[in-house]
Design a protein around this motif. Structure first.
Motif, PDB file in Angstrom:
ATOM      1  N   TYR A  29      16.883  55.281  15.671  1.00 34.80           N
ATOM      2  CA  TYR A  29      15.580  55.839  15.310  1.00 34.80           C
ATOM      3  C   TYR A  29      15.250  57.073  16.136  1.00 34.80           C
ATOM      4  O   TYR A  29      15.775  57.291  17.226  1.00 34.80           O
ATOM      5  CB  TYR A  29      14.469  54.796  15.503  1.00 34.80           C
ATOM      6  CG  TYR A  29      14.236  54.404  16.949  1.00 34.80           C
ATOM      7  CD1 TYR A  29      13.460  55.182  17.801  1.00 34.80           C
ATOM      8  CD2 TYR A  29      14.806  53.242  17.469  1.00 34.80           C
ATOM      9  CE1 TYR A  29      13.260  54.832  19.126  1.00 34.80           C
ATOM     10  CE2 TYR A  29      14.603  52.875  18.790  1.00 34.80           C
ATOM     11  CZ  TYR A  29      13.839  53.675  19.616  1.00 34.80           C
ATOM     12  OH  TYR A  29      13.646  53.328  20.929  1.00 34.80           O
ATOM     13  N   THR A  30      14.353  57.862  15.571  1.00 35.01           N
ATOM     14  CA  THR A  30      13.663  58.926  16.286  1.00 35.01           C
ATOM     15  C   THR A  30      12.224  58.916  15.800  1.00 35.01           C
ATOM     16  O   THR A  30      11.972  58.856  14.593  1.00 35.01           O
ATOM     17  CB  THR A  30      14.279  60.310  16.012  1.00 35.01           C
ATOM     18  OG1 THR A  30      15.662  60.285  16.376  1.00 35.01           O
ATOM     19  CG2 THR A  30      13.577  61.393  16.817  1.00 35.01           C
ATOM     20  N   ILE A  31      11.280  58.946  16.729  1.00 36.05           N
ATOM     21  CA  ILE A  31       9.857  58.959  16.406  1.00 36.05           C
ATOM     22  C   ILE A  31       9.304  60.344  16.737  1.00 36.05           C
ATOM     23  O   ILE A  31       9.440  60.825  17.865  1.00 36.05           O
ATOM     24  CB  ILE A  31       9.070  57.899  17.201  1.00 36.05           C
ATOM     25  CG1 ILE A  31       9.717  56.523  17.086  1.00 36.05           C
ATOM     26  CG2 ILE A  31       7.611  57.875  16.755  1.00 36.05           C
ATOM     27  CD1 ILE A  31       9.694  55.930  15.712  1.00 36.05           C
ATOM     28  N   LEU A  32       8.692  60.974  15.748  1.00 32.37           N
ATOM     29  CA  LEU A  32       8.066  62.277  15.940  1.00 32.37           C
ATOM     30  C   LEU A  32       6.557  62.104  15.975  1.00 32.37           C
ATOM     31  O   LEU A  32       5.987  61.431  15.109  1.00 32.37           O
ATOM     32  CB  LEU A  32       8.452  63.226  14.801  1.00 32.37           C
ATOM     33  CG  LEU A  32       9.946  63.330  14.485  1.00 32.37           C
ATOM     34  CD1 LEU A  32      10.181  64.295  13.344  1.00 32.37           C
ATOM     35  CD2 LEU A  32      10.741  63.739  15.723  1.00 32.37           C
ATOM     36  N   GLN A  33       5.907  62.698  16.957  1.00 35.52           N
ATOM     37  CA  GLN A  33       4.456  62.573  17.117  1.00 35.52           C
ATOM     38  C   GLN A  33       3.822  63.967  17.129  1.00 35.52           C
ATOM     39  O   GLN A  33       3.437  64.486  18.171  1.00 35.52           O
ATOM     40  CB  GLN A  33       4.131  61.792  18.393  1.00 35.52           C
ATOM     41  CG  GLN A  33       4.633  60.353  18.349  1.00 35.52           C
ATOM     42  CD  GLN A  33       4.323  59.558  19.600  1.00 35.52           C
ATOM     43  OE1 GLN A  33       4.056  60.123  20.661  1.00 35.52           O
ATOM     44  NE2 GLN A  33       4.354  58.246  19.495  1.00 35.52           N
ATOM     45  N   PRO A  34       3.712  64.576  15.949  1.00 31.72           N
ATOM     46  CA  PRO A  34       3.189  65.943  15.874  1.00 31.72           C
ATOM     47  C   PRO A  34       1.672  66.011  16.054  1.00 31.72           C
ATOM     48  O   PRO A  34       0.942  65.073  15.710  1.00 31.72           O
ATOM     49  CB  PRO A  34       3.592  66.405  14.480  1.00 31.72           C
ATOM     50  CG  PRO A  34       3.677  65.142  13.676  1.00 31.72           C
ATOM     51  CD  PRO A  34       4.169  64.091  14.632  1.00 31.72           C
ATOM     52  N   TYR A  41      16.848  57.677  19.647  1.00 36.42           N
ATOM     53  CA  TYR A  41      16.027  56.782  20.471  1.00 36.42           C
ATOM     54  C   TYR A  41      14.967  57.521  21.277  1.00 36.42           C
ATOM     55  O   TYR A  41      14.460  57.021  22.269  1.00 36.42           O
ATOM     56  CB  TYR A  41      16.916  55.919  21.395  1.00 36.42           C
ATOM     57  CG  TYR A  41      17.980  55.193  20.623  1.00 36.42           C
ATOM     58  CD1 TYR A  41      17.634  54.256  19.655  1.00 36.42           C
ATOM     59  CD2 TYR A  41      19.334  55.468  20.832  1.00 36.42           C
ATOM     60  CE1 TYR A  41      18.605  53.603  18.915  1.00 36.42           C
ATOM     61  CE2 TYR A  41      20.318  54.816  20.096  1.00 36.42           C
ATOM     62  CZ  TYR A  41      19.947  53.888  19.129  1.00 36.42           C
ATOM     63  OH  TYR A  41      20.902  53.241  18.399  1.00 36.42           O
ATOM     64  N   GLY A  42      14.624  58.705  20.814  1.00 36.06           N
ATOM     65  CA  GLY A  42      13.568  59.469  21.471  1.00 36.06           C
ATOM     66  C   GLY A  42      12.258  59.373  20.725  1.00 36.06           C
ATOM     67  O   GLY A  42      12.220  59.217  19.497  1.00 36.06           O
ATOM     68  N   THR A  43      11.162  59.457  21.480  1.00 35.02           N
ATOM     69  CA  THR A  43       9.819  59.588  20.927  1.00 35.02           C
ATOM     70  C   THR A  43       9.268  60.907  21.440  1.00 35.02           C
ATOM     71  O   THR A  43       9.134  61.087  22.652  1.00 35.02           O
ATOM     72  CB  THR A  43       8.916  58.426  21.367  1.00 35.02           C
ATOM     73  OG1 THR A  43       9.466  57.197  20.880  1.00 35.02           O
ATOM     74  CG2 THR A  43       7.507  58.584  20.823  1.00 35.02           C
ATOM     75  N   PHE A  44       8.986  61.838  20.525  1.00 36.84           N
ATOM     76  CA  PHE A  44       8.738  63.217  20.910  1.00 36.84           C
ATOM     77  C   PHE A  44       7.381  63.711  20.427  1.00 36.84           C
ATOM     78  O   PHE A  44       7.123  63.750  19.216  1.00 36.84           O
ATOM     79  CB  PHE A  44       9.825  64.121  20.337  1.00 36.84           C
ATOM     80  CG  PHE A  44      11.216  63.754  20.774  1.00 36.84           C
ATOM     81  CD1 PHE A  44      11.629  63.956  22.079  1.00 36.84           C
ATOM     82  CD2 PHE A  44      12.102  63.180  19.873  1.00 36.84           C
ATOM     83  CE1 PHE A  44      12.915  63.605  22.485  1.00 36.84           C
ATOM     84  CE2 PHE A  44      13.383  62.823  20.263  1.00 36.84           C
ATOM     85  CZ  PHE A  44      13.796  63.034  21.572  1.00 36.84           C
ATOM     86  N   GLU A  45       6.534  64.091  21.386  1.00 32.63           N
ATOM     87  CA  GLU A  45       5.269  64.753  21.081  1.00 32.63           C
ATOM     88  C   GLU A  45       5.572  66.209  20.750  1.00 32.63           C
ATOM     89  O   GLU A  45       6.216  66.909  21.532  1.00 32.63           O
ATOM     90  CB  GLU A  45       4.353  64.660  22.300  1.00 32.63           C
ATOM     91  CG  GLU A  45       2.997  65.294  22.138  1.00 32.63           C
ATOM     92  CD  GLU A  45       2.185  65.165  23.422  1.00 32.63           C
ATOM     93  OE1 GLU A  45       1.557  64.117  23.617  1.00 32.63           O
ATOM     94  OE2 GLU A  45       2.222  66.114  24.234  1.00 32.63           O
TER      95      GLU A  45
END
Length: 285
Positions: free
Chosen positions: A136-141, A194-198
């Motif tokens: 997974y990768t979670i994007l938090q724009p 496996y990153g969660t990125f603002e």
């Protein structure tokens, strides 16, 4: 995952998932666009999808069927969809049953904000992804530049940019085309796993700052105004409760983040709001 990634893009006919399609096509991915109606098929194919699947996001069987044979899933929920958390969990479960190996989820900046339903409902989806044991990768724009497009003509006509909350509240923002580029990287490469990125562009602007930037681009004075929600007249024009709650929050609190992460991932400066306003101006020419 195979060299040529097979990706299902949910909401492929929408404004934002639609920006991911050409970025995936550039990277040689095989994209299947998940759409609600067949009338959107041609537009989605023109944006870079190789095929489409018609279905209902609330129908897990149709989502699972669309996911068959796909390596990866891009998911962004429709704005203010009812029961967003439950719908998103169903989508994740369908992906697991279909054997999808990777999910990239376009979430939101500060998903832990319990006051804002459109933020709060992203949390259960993120949790479901973490529990799924898929890549997974979670994007938090942050807030999207593209939200300015709808009101641009009125700004040009009236000389005023108004929003229904305090003009002093500051926000970070981002061009969703930059988010789409990151999403395509996450779907076709391994370095963001496996990153969660603002994800934010540079600058935390209030409405006065935004109006001044609009004025700079347009070459004339643009005033910062305030829209009165109580003058909408009620009925079908009245804002729904989640919108009013959001406006109340924005009267006192912003949504602030750093451009550091987006800059590092892209390897360049993120797009600027001034450049985006220049594009809007060019469309009026």
């Amino acid at each position: 995952m195979p060299e040529k990634r097979k990706v299902l893009a949910i909401g492929a006919a929408g404004h934002f998932a639609g920006l991911v399609l050409p970025e995936l096509a550039k990277r040689g991915a095989y994209v299947r666009g998940f759409i609600q109606k067949d009338a959107d098929r041609e537009a989605v194919l023109q944006h870079g999808a190789r095929e489409t699947a018609v279905g209902d996001l609330r129908d897990p069987a149709s989502v699972e069927a669309a996911l068959q044979g796909m390596d990866a899933l891009f998911y962004i929920a429709p704005a203010f969809i009812a029961d967003e958390g439950a719908v998103g969990r169903q989508v994740v479960d369908a992906a697991v049953r279909a054997g999808v190996r990777r999910i990239v989820f376009s979430s939101v900046i500060h998903p832990t904000l319990g006051t804002l339903v459109n933020h709060r409902e992203k949390g259960p989806v993120e949790e479901a992804i973490f529990k799924s044991n898929v890549e997974y990768t979670i994007l938090q724009p942050a807030m999207f530049f593209q939200n300015f497009a709808q009101g641009w003509a009125e700004v040009v006509k009236s000389g005023t940019y108004g929003e229904p909350w305090s003009a002093e509240t500051r926000f970070s923002r981002v061009d969703y085309r930059d988010v789409a580029e990151v999403a395509a990287m996450a779907l076709t490469e391994d370095r963001l796993l496996y990153g969660t990125f603002e994800l934010c562009s540079e600058g935390n602007l209030n409405r006065h700052d935004v109006a001044a930037l609009m004025g700079k681009v347009l070459g004339r004075n643009i005033r910062a105004g305030t829209v009165d929600l109580d003058k909408t007249g009620g009925g079908k024009d009245a804002p729904p409760p989640p919108i009013r709650t959001m406006m109340d929050w924005y009267n006192h609190h912003g949504l602030l983040g750093s451009a550091l992460t987006l800059r590092a991932i892209l390897g360049r400066e993120p797009r600027t709001l001034e450049a985006y306003f220049e594009e809007l101006k060019a469309t009026d020419a």
